[in-house]
Enzyme design. Structure first.
Site, PDB file in Angstrom:
ATOM      1  N   ALA A  98       0.927  -1.293   0.205  1.00  0.00           N
ATOM      2  CA  ALA A  98       0.061   0.057   0.058  1.00  0.00           C
ATOM      3  C   ALA A  98       0.936   1.226  -0.058  1.00  0.00           C
ATOM      4  O   ALA A  98       2.100   1.105   0.263  1.00  0.00           O
ATOM      5  CB  ALA A  98      -1.077  -0.023   1.095  1.00  0.00           C
ATOM      6  N   GLU A 150       4.029  -5.128   7.253  1.00  0.00           N
ATOM      7  CA  GLU A 150       3.334  -4.047   7.999  1.00  0.00           C
ATOM      8  C   GLU A 150       3.532  -3.938   9.666  1.00  0.00           C
ATOM      9  O   GLU A 150       3.433  -2.869  10.045  1.00  0.00           O
ATOM     10  CB  GLU A 150       1.747  -4.310   7.783  1.00  0.00           C
ATOM     11  N   GLU A 204      -0.861  -9.145  -1.074  1.00  0.00           N
ATOM     12  CA  GLU A 204      -2.357  -9.357  -1.005  1.00  0.00           C
ATOM     13  C   GLU A 204      -2.985  -9.287  -2.345  1.00  0.00           C
ATOM     14  O   GLU A 204      -3.685 -10.099  -2.723  1.00  0.00           O
ATOM     15  CB  GLU A 204      -2.654  -8.484  -0.080  1.00  0.00           C
ATOM     16  N   GLY A 210       0.681  -4.965   0.861  1.00  0.00           N
ATOM     17  CA  GLY A 210      -0.588  -4.923   0.169  1.00  0.00           C
ATOM     18  C   GLY A 210      -0.045  -5.597  -1.458  1.00  0.00           C
ATOM     19  O   GLY A 210      -1.257  -6.032  -2.447  1.00  0.00           O
TER      20      GLY A 210
HETATM   21  N1  CO8 Z   1       4.653   3.181  -0.201  1.00  0.00           N
HETATM   22  C1  CO8 Z   1       4.970   4.236  -1.006  1.00  0.00           C
HETATM   23  N2  CO8 Z   1       6.411   4.477  -1.381  1.00  0.00           N
HETATM   24  C2  CO8 Z   1       7.159   3.083  -1.211  1.00  0.00           C
HETATM   25  C3  CO8 Z   1       6.738   2.151  -0.813  1.00  0.00           C
HETATM   26  C4  CO8 Z   1       5.286   2.001  -0.306  1.00  0.00           C
HETATM   27  N3  CO8 Z   1       5.032   1.005   0.172  1.00  0.00           N
HETATM   28  N4  CO8 Z   1       7.559   1.176  -0.799  1.00  0.00           N
HETATM   29  C5  CO8 Z   1       8.781   1.736  -1.565  1.00  0.00           C
HETATM   30  N5  CO8 Z   1       8.398   2.885  -1.885  1.00  0.00           N
HETATM   31  C6  CO8 Z   1       9.134   4.123  -2.602  1.00  0.00           C
HETATM   32  C7  CO8 Z   1      10.143   4.605  -1.546  1.00  0.00           C
HETATM   33  O1  CO8 Z   1       9.545   5.570  -0.642  1.00  0.00           O
HETATM   34  C8  CO8 Z   1      11.257   5.195  -2.396  1.00  0.00           C
HETATM   35  O2  CO8 Z   1      10.689   6.331  -3.152  1.00  0.00           O
HETATM   36  P1  CO8 Z   1      11.745   7.805  -3.071  1.00  0.00           P
HETATM   37  O3  CO8 Z   1      12.715   7.485  -4.142  1.00  0.00           O
HETATM   38  O4  CO8 Z   1      10.982   8.836  -3.517  1.00  0.00           O
HETATM   39  O5  CO8 Z   1      11.996   7.913  -1.550  1.00  0.00           O
HETATM   40  C9  CO8 Z   1      11.113   4.113  -3.847  1.00  0.00           C
HETATM   41  O6  CO8 Z   1       9.885   3.616  -3.537  1.00  0.00           O
HETATM   42  C10 CO8 Z   1      12.083   3.080  -3.682  1.00  0.00           C
HETATM   43  O7  CO8 Z   1      12.352   2.559  -2.546  1.00  0.00           O
HETATM   44  P2  CO8 Z   1      13.619   2.602  -1.692  1.00  0.00           P
HETATM   45  O8  CO8 Z   1      14.609   3.496  -1.777  1.00  0.00           O
HETATM   46  O9  CO8 Z   1      13.173   2.327  -0.187  1.00  0.00           O
HETATM   47  O10 CO8 Z   1      14.312   1.154  -2.284  1.00  0.00           O
HETATM   48  P3  CO8 Z   1      15.151   0.052  -1.448  1.00  0.00           P
HETATM   49  O11 CO8 Z   1      15.644  -0.814  -2.394  1.00  0.00           O
HETATM   50  O12 CO8 Z   1      15.962   0.813  -0.366  1.00  0.00           O
HETATM   51  O13 CO8 Z   1      14.270  -0.680  -0.510  1.00  0.00           O
HETATM   52  C11 CO8 Z   1      12.091  -2.162   0.061  1.00  0.00           C
HETATM   53  C12 CO8 Z   1      13.294  -1.465  -0.831  1.00  0.00           C
HETATM   54  C13 CO8 Z   1      12.982  -2.921   1.349  1.00  0.00           C
HETATM   55  C14 CO8 Z   1      11.003  -2.866  -0.707  1.00  0.00           C
HETATM   56  C15 CO8 Z   1      11.724  -0.711   0.804  1.00  0.00           C
HETATM   57  O14 CO8 Z   1      11.250   0.053  -0.098  1.00  0.00           O
HETATM   58  C16 CO8 Z   1      10.440  -0.631   1.545  1.00  0.00           C
HETATM   59  O15 CO8 Z   1      10.629  -1.546   2.893  1.00  0.00           O
HETATM   60  N6  CO8 Z   1       9.396  -0.560   1.405  1.00  0.00           N
HETATM   61  C17 CO8 Z   1       8.147  -0.602   2.031  1.00  0.00           C
HETATM   62  C18 CO8 Z   1       7.641  -2.223   2.204  1.00  0.00           C
HETATM   63  C19 CO8 Z   1       6.428  -2.163   3.175  1.00  0.00           C
HETATM   64  O16 CO8 Z   1       6.411  -1.859   4.253  1.00  0.00           O
HETATM   65  N7  CO8 Z   1       5.080  -2.407   2.687  1.00  0.00           N
HETATM   66  C20 CO8 Z   1       4.046  -2.793   3.297  1.00  0.00           C
HETATM   67  C21 CO8 Z   1       3.331  -1.249   3.228  1.00  0.00           C
HETATM   68  S1  CO8 Z   1       1.749  -1.259   4.217  1.00  0.00           S
HETATM   69  C22 CO8 Z   1       0.602  -2.553   3.320  1.00  0.00           C
HETATM   70  O17 CO8 Z   1       0.896  -2.753   2.322  1.00  0.00           O
HETATM   71  C23 CO8 Z   1      -0.844  -2.649   3.888  1.00  0.00           C
HETATM   72  C24 CO8 Z   1      -1.380  -1.884   4.905  1.00  0.00           C
HETATM   73  C25 CO8 Z   1      -2.847  -2.460   5.042  1.00  0.00           C
HETATM   74  C26 CO8 Z   1      -3.125  -2.035   6.323  1.00  0.00           C
HETATM   75  C27 CO8 Z   1      -2.972  -0.711   6.866  1.00  0.00           C
HETATM   76  C28 CO8 Z   1      -3.662  -0.205   8.199  1.00  0.00           C
HETATM   77  C29 CO8 Z   1      -3.241   1.403   8.439  1.00  0.00           C
END
Ligand code: CO8
Length: 261
Positions: free
Chosen positions: A69, A135, A115, A112
């Site tokens: 998400a 999450e 999912e 997500g």
């Molecule tokens: N949402 C928005 N932006 C994202 C997301 C995300 N989930 N994941 C990555 N991005 C963006 C980063 O912010 C970054 O953008 P910018 O360059 O503008 O800063 C770009 O994508 C590249 O990401 P990274 O620089 O972080 O790349 P890395 O190679 O360093 O890391 C990772 C890769 C490990 C995948 C890392 O990006 C990460 O940990 N991402 C988040 C993963 C995550 O936590 N996903 C779960 C999100 S919550 C969800 O999906 C469901 C919630 C439902 C219930 C909610 C209840 C409140």
């Protein structure tokens, strides 16, 4: 004005009967913004209405299938982001897509993003794919079906481990746990997905959605109800011309010509 988001999900017709959809927000690792989800929903609505499409392949551009998400939107809007009626309607529409859909998981499938993959009917993974429900690290837990679909697929113990730790699962372990059906070298992922999609698309487009619904019932209903659903769907299939054609072609020792009705 209504901006067009068509480029958020690319659509191609790489083979007869097959629609390839590519989540295309690579700079954000295909994070599932409301706009991306509604574009995917629109693409699927078109695919559902198009009788020439028998199977969809869903993949991601760049390093991710989808990294979850949109965290920035959740931070900005809180509960209104998660509970956004339009966002939830998009999820429900994707879930209800009637034709077979293959996830070609090319990279991260997180939160997500995982999912979303779980809404697909066949999951294939590149050997570089990574799966997680991270999450919990954000003080949250899966809210778009993950807590229900994961344990049904991989069992309660492994699902709990994923949900409570947020740890990354590699493609080989994902296959061992039954999360995906095949692991492929990165360059083989799409060709293999398209091959399977082609095998599906050349069958009757009247029948494959019935088969999908029947198998889905196994995850959604208790056994007695699932068996009743299966029975009713098979009875329905007898009303199609394609069922008659398939049986007749076998008896006449020729290939069937399915018309999708
Ligand atoms: N949402 C928005 N932006 C994202 C997301 C995300 N989930 N994941 C990555 N991005 C963006 C980063 O912010 C970054 O953008 P910018 O360059 O503008 O800063 C770009 O994508 C590249 O990401 P990274 O620089 O972080 O790349 P890395 O190679 O360093 O890391 C990772 C890769 C490990 C995948 C890392 O990006 C990460 O940990 N991402 C988040 C993963 C995550 O936590 N996903 C779960 C999100 S919550 C969800 O999906 C469901 C919630 C439902 C219930 C909610 C209840 C409140």
């Amino acid at each position: 004005e209504m901006p067009s988001h068509d480029d958020l999900v690319l659509a191609e017709r790489p083979a007869a009967g097959v629609l390839l959809l590519t989540l295309n927000r690579p700079e954000k690792l295909n994070a599932l913004s409301k706009a991306l989800l509604s574009t995917l929903r629109d693409r699927l609505a078109v695919a559902e209405a198009d009788g020439s499409i028998g199977c969809v392949v869903l993949t991601g551009a760049g390093r991710a299938f989808a990294a979850g998400a949109d965290i920035h939107d959740m931070l900005a809007r809180g509960l209104a982001s998660y509970a956004d009626p339009e966002r939830l309607a998009s999820w429900r529409a994707i879930e209800a897509f009637a034709k077979p859909m293959i996830a070609a998981i090319n990279g991260y499938a997180l939160g997500g993003g995982l999912e979303l993959a779980l809404l697909c009917d066949i999951l294939l993974a590149s050997e570089v794919a990574r799966f997680a429900t991270p999450e919990i690290k954000l003080g949250s837990f899966p809210g778009d079906g993950g807590t229900q679909r994961l344990p049904r697929l991989v069992g309660q113990s492994f699902a709990m481990q994923m949900v409570l730790t947020g740890a990354m699962v590699d493609a080989v372990l994902a296959e061992r746990k039954g999360l995906v059906s095949e692991v492929l070298a990165a360059e083989r992922l799409l060709p293999r997905a398209l091959e399977i999609a082609g095998d599906i698309a050349c069958r009757s487009v009247a029948i494959t959605p019935l088969a999908k619904r029947a198998v889905r019932a196994a995850a959604e209903a208790p056994l007695a109800e699932g068996l009743a659903i299966e029975h009713a769907l098979v009875v329905d299939s007898f009303a199609t011309e394609d069922r008659t054609e398939g049986l007749r072609a076998f008896a006449e020792k020729r290939e069937p010509v399915f018309r999708g009705r």
